[in-house]
Enzyme design. Structure first.
Site, PDB file in Angstrom:
ATOM      1  N   ARG A  84       2.490  -8.272  -4.858  1.00 55.45           N
ATOM      2  CA  ARG A  84       2.251  -6.823  -4.861  1.00 55.45           C
ATOM      3  C   ARG A  84       1.839  -6.328  -6.252  1.00 55.45           C
ATOM      4  NH1 ARG A  84       6.141  -1.974  -4.082  1.00 55.45           N
ATOM      5  NH2 ARG A  84       4.747  -0.415  -3.183  1.00 55.45           N
ATOM      6  N   HIS A  88      -1.429  -4.065  -6.967  1.00 56.61           N
ATOM      7  CA  HIS A  88      -1.385  -2.768  -7.645  1.00 56.61           C
ATOM      8  C   HIS A  88      -2.174  -2.794  -8.948  1.00 56.61           C
ATOM      9  CE1 HIS A  88       2.085  -0.474  -5.522  1.00 56.61           C
ATOM     10  NE2 HIS A  88       1.459  -1.251  -4.674  1.00 56.61           N
ATOM     11  N   ASP A  96      -6.767  -5.604 -14.753  1.00 59.43           N
ATOM     12  CA  ASP A  96      -6.819  -5.645 -16.212  1.00 59.43           C
ATOM     13  C   ASP A  96      -5.437  -5.595 -16.845  1.00 59.43           C
ATOM     14  OD1 ASP A  96      -6.059  -3.082 -15.607  1.00 59.43           O
ATOM     15  OD2 ASP A  96      -7.394  -2.111 -17.045  1.00 59.43           O
ATOM     16  N   SER A  98      -3.287  -3.431 -16.628  1.00 60.25           N
ATOM     17  CA  SER A  98      -2.880  -2.090 -17.065  1.00 60.25           C
ATOM     18  C   SER A  98      -1.515  -1.730 -16.485  1.00 60.25           C
ATOM     19  CB  SER A  98      -3.926  -1.047 -16.662  1.00 60.25           C
ATOM     20  OG  SER A  98      -4.236  -1.149 -15.291  1.00 60.25           O
ATOM     21  N   ASN A 113       5.419   2.939  -7.845  1.00 56.50           N
ATOM     22  CA  ASN A 113       5.982   1.843  -8.641  1.00 56.50           C
ATOM     23  C   ASN A 113       7.322   1.348  -8.116  1.00 56.50           C
ATOM     24  OD1 ASN A 113       8.127   3.450  -9.315  1.00 56.50           O
ATOM     25  ND2 ASN A 113       7.485   3.836 -11.388  1.00 56.50           N
ATOM     26  N   HIS A 211       1.834  -8.504   3.939  1.00 56.80           N
ATOM     27  CA  HIS A 211       3.099  -7.968   4.439  1.00 56.80           C
ATOM     28  C   HIS A 211       3.802  -8.956   5.376  1.00 56.80           C
ATOM     29  CE1 HIS A 211       1.698  -3.565   3.456  1.00 56.80           C
ATOM     30  NE2 HIS A 211       1.993  -4.268   2.384  1.00 56.80           N
ATOM     31  N   THR A 212       3.453 -10.205   5.315  1.00 53.13           N
ATOM     32  CA  THR A 212       4.183 -11.261   6.014  1.00 53.13           C
ATOM     33  C   THR A 212       5.409 -11.688   5.197  1.00 53.13           C
ATOM     34  OG1 THR A 212       4.033 -13.477   6.971  1.00 53.13           O
ATOM     35  CG2 THR A 212       2.715 -13.107   5.014  1.00 53.13           C
ATOM     36  N   ASP A 264       8.051  -8.252   7.521  1.00 51.57           N
ATOM     37  CA  ASP A 264       7.833  -9.115   8.688  1.00 51.57           C
ATOM     38  C   ASP A 264       9.215  -9.345   9.315  1.00 51.57           C
ATOM     39  OD1 ASP A 264       7.661 -11.251  10.462  1.00 51.57           O
ATOM     40  OD2 ASP A 264       6.358 -12.473   9.177  1.00 51.57           O
TER      41      ASP A 264
HETATM   42  C1  HEM Z   1      -3.298  -1.797   3.303  1.00 49.25           C
HETATM   43  C2  HEM Z   1      -2.725  -0.952   2.491  1.00 49.25           C
HETATM   44  C3  HEM Z   1      -1.345  -1.162   1.949  1.00 49.25           C
HETATM   45  C4  HEM Z   1      -0.335  -0.261   1.980  1.00 49.25           C
HETATM   46  C5  HEM Z   1      -0.399   1.143   2.538  1.00 49.25           C
HETATM   47  C6  HEM Z   1       0.808  -0.900   1.390  1.00 49.25           C
HETATM   48  C7  HEM Z   1       2.040  -0.275   1.219  1.00 49.25           C
HETATM   49  C8  HEM Z   1       3.191  -0.942   0.886  1.00 49.25           C
HETATM   50  C9  HEM Z   1       4.491  -0.330   0.841  1.00 49.25           C
HETATM   51  C10 HEM Z   1       4.801   1.133   1.115  1.00 49.25           C
HETATM   52  C11 HEM Z   1       5.374  -1.295   0.538  1.00 49.25           C
HETATM   53  C12 HEM Z   1       6.890  -1.137   0.409  1.00 49.25           C
HETATM   54  C13 HEM Z   1       7.240  -0.485  -0.895  1.00 49.25           C
HETATM   55  C14 HEM Z   1       8.646   0.070  -0.851  1.00 49.25           C
HETATM   56  O1  HEM Z   1       8.978   0.759   0.107  1.00 49.25           O
HETATM   57  O2  HEM Z   1       9.409  -0.184  -1.778  1.00 49.25           O
HETATM   58  C15 HEM Z   1       4.637  -2.515   0.365  1.00 49.25           C
HETATM   59  C16 HEM Z   1       5.192  -3.715   0.035  1.00 49.25           C
HETATM   60  C17 HEM Z   1       4.451  -4.849  -0.223  1.00 49.25           C
HETATM   61  N1  HEM Z   1       3.087  -4.926  -0.270  1.00 49.25           N
HETATM   62 FE1  HEM Z   1       1.787  -3.580   0.445  1.00 49.25          FE
HETATM   63  N2  HEM Z   1       0.484  -2.151   1.016  1.00 49.25           N
HETATM   64  C18 HEM Z   1      -0.819  -2.370   1.325  1.00 49.25           C
HETATM   65  C19 HEM Z   1      -1.557  -3.497   1.041  1.00 49.25           C
HETATM   66  C20 HEM Z   1      -1.058  -4.593   0.373  1.00 49.25           C
HETATM   67  C21 HEM Z   1      -1.858  -5.643  -0.182  1.00 49.25           C
HETATM   68  C22 HEM Z   1      -3.380  -5.691  -0.160  1.00 49.25           C
HETATM   69  C23 HEM Z   1      -1.005  -6.534  -0.731  1.00 49.25           C
HETATM   70  C24 HEM Z   1      -1.291  -7.806  -1.464  1.00 49.25           C
HETATM   71  C25 HEM Z   1      -2.399  -8.499  -1.349  1.00 49.25           C
HETATM   72  C26 HEM Z   1       0.339  -6.042  -0.492  1.00 49.25           C
HETATM   73  C27 HEM Z   1       1.491  -6.701  -0.817  1.00 49.25           C
HETATM   74  C28 HEM Z   1       2.750  -6.208  -0.602  1.00 49.25           C
HETATM   75  C29 HEM Z   1       3.956  -7.002  -0.738  1.00 49.25           C
HETATM   76  C30 HEM Z   1       4.015  -8.480  -1.016  1.00 49.25           C
HETATM   77  C31 HEM Z   1       5.030  -6.145  -0.527  1.00 49.25           C
HETATM   78  C32 HEM Z   1       6.513  -6.479  -0.621  1.00 49.25           C
HETATM   79  C33 HEM Z   1       6.971  -6.280  -2.042  1.00 49.25           C
HETATM   80  C34 HEM Z   1       8.389  -6.753  -2.303  1.00 49.25           C
HETATM   81  O3  HEM Z   1       9.055  -7.270  -1.414  1.00 49.25           O
HETATM   82  O4  HEM Z   1       8.837  -6.592  -3.449  1.00 49.25           O
HETATM   83  N3  HEM Z   1       0.261  -4.849   0.150  1.00 49.25           N
HETATM   84  N4  HEM Z   1       3.303  -2.268   0.573  1.00 49.25           N
HETATM   85  C1  NAG Z   2       8.891   4.908 -11.160  1.00 54.00           C
HETATM   86  O1  NAG Z   2       8.440   6.231 -10.950  1.00 54.00           O
HETATM   87  C2  NAG Z   2       9.462   7.200 -10.909  1.00 54.00           C
HETATM   88  C3  NAG Z   2       8.814   8.542 -10.663  1.00 54.00           C
HETATM   89  O2  NAG Z   2       8.112   8.552  -9.465  1.00 54.00           O
HETATM   90  C4  NAG Z   2      10.253   7.177 -12.220  1.00 54.00           C
HETATM   91  O3  NAG Z   2      11.342   8.089 -12.133  1.00 54.00           O
HETATM   92  C5  NAG Z   2      10.794   5.767 -12.485  1.00 54.00           C
HETATM   93  O4  NAG Z   2      11.429   5.711 -13.730  1.00 54.00           O
HETATM   94  C6  NAG Z   2       9.664   4.765 -12.454  1.00 54.00           C
HETATM   95  N1  NAG Z   2      10.171   3.398 -12.605  1.00 54.00           N
HETATM   96  C7  NAG Z   2       9.803   2.613 -13.614  1.00 54.00           C
HETATM   97  C8  NAG Z   2      10.338   1.225 -13.580  1.00 54.00           C
HETATM   98  O5  NAG Z   2       9.076   2.982 -14.503  1.00 54.00           O
END
Ligand code: HEM
Ligand code: NAG
Ligand code: NAG
Ligand code: NAG
Length: 344
Positions: A84, A88, A96, A98, A113, A211-212, A264
């Site tokens: 992820r 991002h 880059d 960033s 974040n 998201h697997t 998943d």
């Molecule tokens: C299609 C649009 C996408 C949306 C709207 C999206 C949104 C999200 C959201 C909301 C989460 C959970 C964050 C949280 O609630 O803390 C998440 C987790 C994740 N996303 Fe996506 N995502 C997208 C595409 C992608 C892509 C392209 C990748 C990587 C190639 C990716 C990889 C991941 C991974 C691996 C997690 C789990 C992170 C963890 O367990 O720490 N996502 N995503």
């Molecule tokens: C993530 O963003 C929130 C504001 O949306 C902020 O309060 C928090 O400190 C940020 N976390 C990190 C690790 O910078």
């Protein structure tokens, strides 16, 4: 590259005289060159290469791999975090690094974040690399390689190939994170944010397969479950699966901060194609996962990618494209010594 037939016939050659003929020829040639250049922009490598550090730091990739493997062995949540992190990084201002910068109002301080992590892995790798080949390997390449290596620990070899040669940017702004797709976006919104980054429908469906693995915070799913009251289930959500989600995230207001559900629900830790089977059964966790079924072409791709061979092939291809988004190469950007600070 094949252009239209541009050479006048011998019989007609007599008429192709003087300035007009030359302008005509110039226009055809120019048009042809422009077509080639445009195709070239889409196809050619933006300055990246496989094994870019072969001469300058021959052990770079094996150092990244060994530090990543070591840290993943101690923390099973890291592959998802690192994957992820790479996503991002690339979607916000290009790949880059960033996202790593600790500056006021950086990307890190923006809303999306919250669960992004893995920074400590990047720091550990960078420390090792600076000892071996100081000032050579970019933080942006470390992010791309670590994501691949972390996910690949489940496989006998790397699951996808990573081009390298990226350089690091020096701007990180929370306001740029609007480029990230929203978890509540509908199909059109998702496709729009991907096409804004030069990715298409195929990439959207293939990369959603990330998201697997990994988890989502309750706050990312409660609007599908409650939406103001307990009878307002998202119609795109299977009701048995909704019950599972509700048992972990009982109520938007009482869910403990930091509580998560698996993305998943079937094989949460395996990097496999069950994500697509889940999505077909309305058991995708995020609204954005479910949204793939609301477009006929995307739904067909979801069905196709439930085949693991097709999924791995498609994922590899789209990761390569994602890894090229707005990269800095050649003399652009810089090589940071510490990934969290510009010019250091
Ligand atoms: C299609 C649009 C996408 C949306 C709207 C999206 C949104 C999200 C959201 C909301 C989460 C959970 C964050 C949280 O609630 O803390 C998440 C987790 C994740 N996303 Fe996506 N995502 C997208 C595409 C992608 C892509 C392209 C990748 C990587 C190639 C990716 C990889 C991941 C991974 C691996 C997690 C789990 C992170 C963890 O367990 O720490 N996502 N995503
Ligand atoms: C993530 O963003 C929130 C504001 O949306 C902020 O309060 C928090 O400190 C940020 N976390 C990190 C690790 O910078
Ligand atoms: C997306 O782009 C790839 C090439 O990068 C291409 O193979 C694929 O067919 C495209 N998909 C769509 C739906 O246009
Ligand atoms: C719950 O939400 C649904 C859909 O938003 C609505 O139709 C219904 O009237 C609401 N019920 C109550 C008790 O507020």
């Amino acid at each position: 590259m094949r252009g239209r037939q541009a050479t006048p016939t011998a019989a007609g050659a007599g008429r192709w005289r003087g300035a007009t003929a030359w302008w005509w020829l110039a226009a055809v040639v120019l048009g042809h060159l422009l077509t080639c250049a445009r195709a070239g922009l889409l196809e050619t490598n933006p300055g990246l290469a496989y094994n870019f550090y072969a001469k300058t730091c021959p052990n770079a990739e094996s150092i990244v791999r060994s530090v990543t493997r070591q840290m993943v062995a101690g923390n099973a949540a890291l592959p998802a975090r690192l994957l992820r992190l790479h996503f991002h990084d690339c979607f916000v201002n290009g790949c880059d690094a960033s996202i790593l910068l600790d500056v006021a109002n950086s990307e890190k301080t923006a809303g999306p974040n919250l669960s992004v992590g893995g920074y400590e892995v990047i720091d550990a790798i960078k420390t090792q690399l600076e000892q071996t080949c100081p000032g050579v390997v970019s933080c942006a390449d470390i992010v791309a390689l670590a994501a691949r290596d972390a996910v690949s620990v489940q496989f006998p070899s790397s699951l996808w190939q990573v081009e390298t040669g990226r350089r690091d940017g020096s701007v990180s702004l929370a306001s740029n994170t609007g480029a990230l797709p929203s978890p509540s976006a509908g199909f059109a919104g998702l496709l729009q944010s991907f096409s804004n980054r030069g990715l298409n429908l195929t990439d959207l469906v293939a990369l959603s397969g990330a998201h697997t693995i990994g988890v989502a915070s309750c706050s990312s799913v409660t609007s599908r479950l409650y939406n103001g009251n307990a009878t307002a289930l998202d119609p795109l959500l299977d009701s048995a699966y909704a019950q599972t989600l509700m048992s972990t995230c009982p109520n938007p207001s009482t869910s403990k901060a930091g509580t998560t559900v698996n993305l998943d629900g079937t094989t949460p830790a395996k990097f496999d194609s069950t994500y697509y089977t889940n999505v077909q059964r309305k058991q995708g966790t995020l609204a954005s996962d479910a949204a793939l079924m609301s477009n006929a072409q995307a739904a067909q791709m979801v069905a196709d990618l439930a085949n693991p061979i097709k999924f791995y092939a498609a994922f590899s291809m789209s990761m390569k494209k994602m890894g090229r988004i707005d990269v800095l190469t050649g003399t652009k950007g810089q090589i940071r010594k510490q990934c969290r600070q510009v010019g250091s």
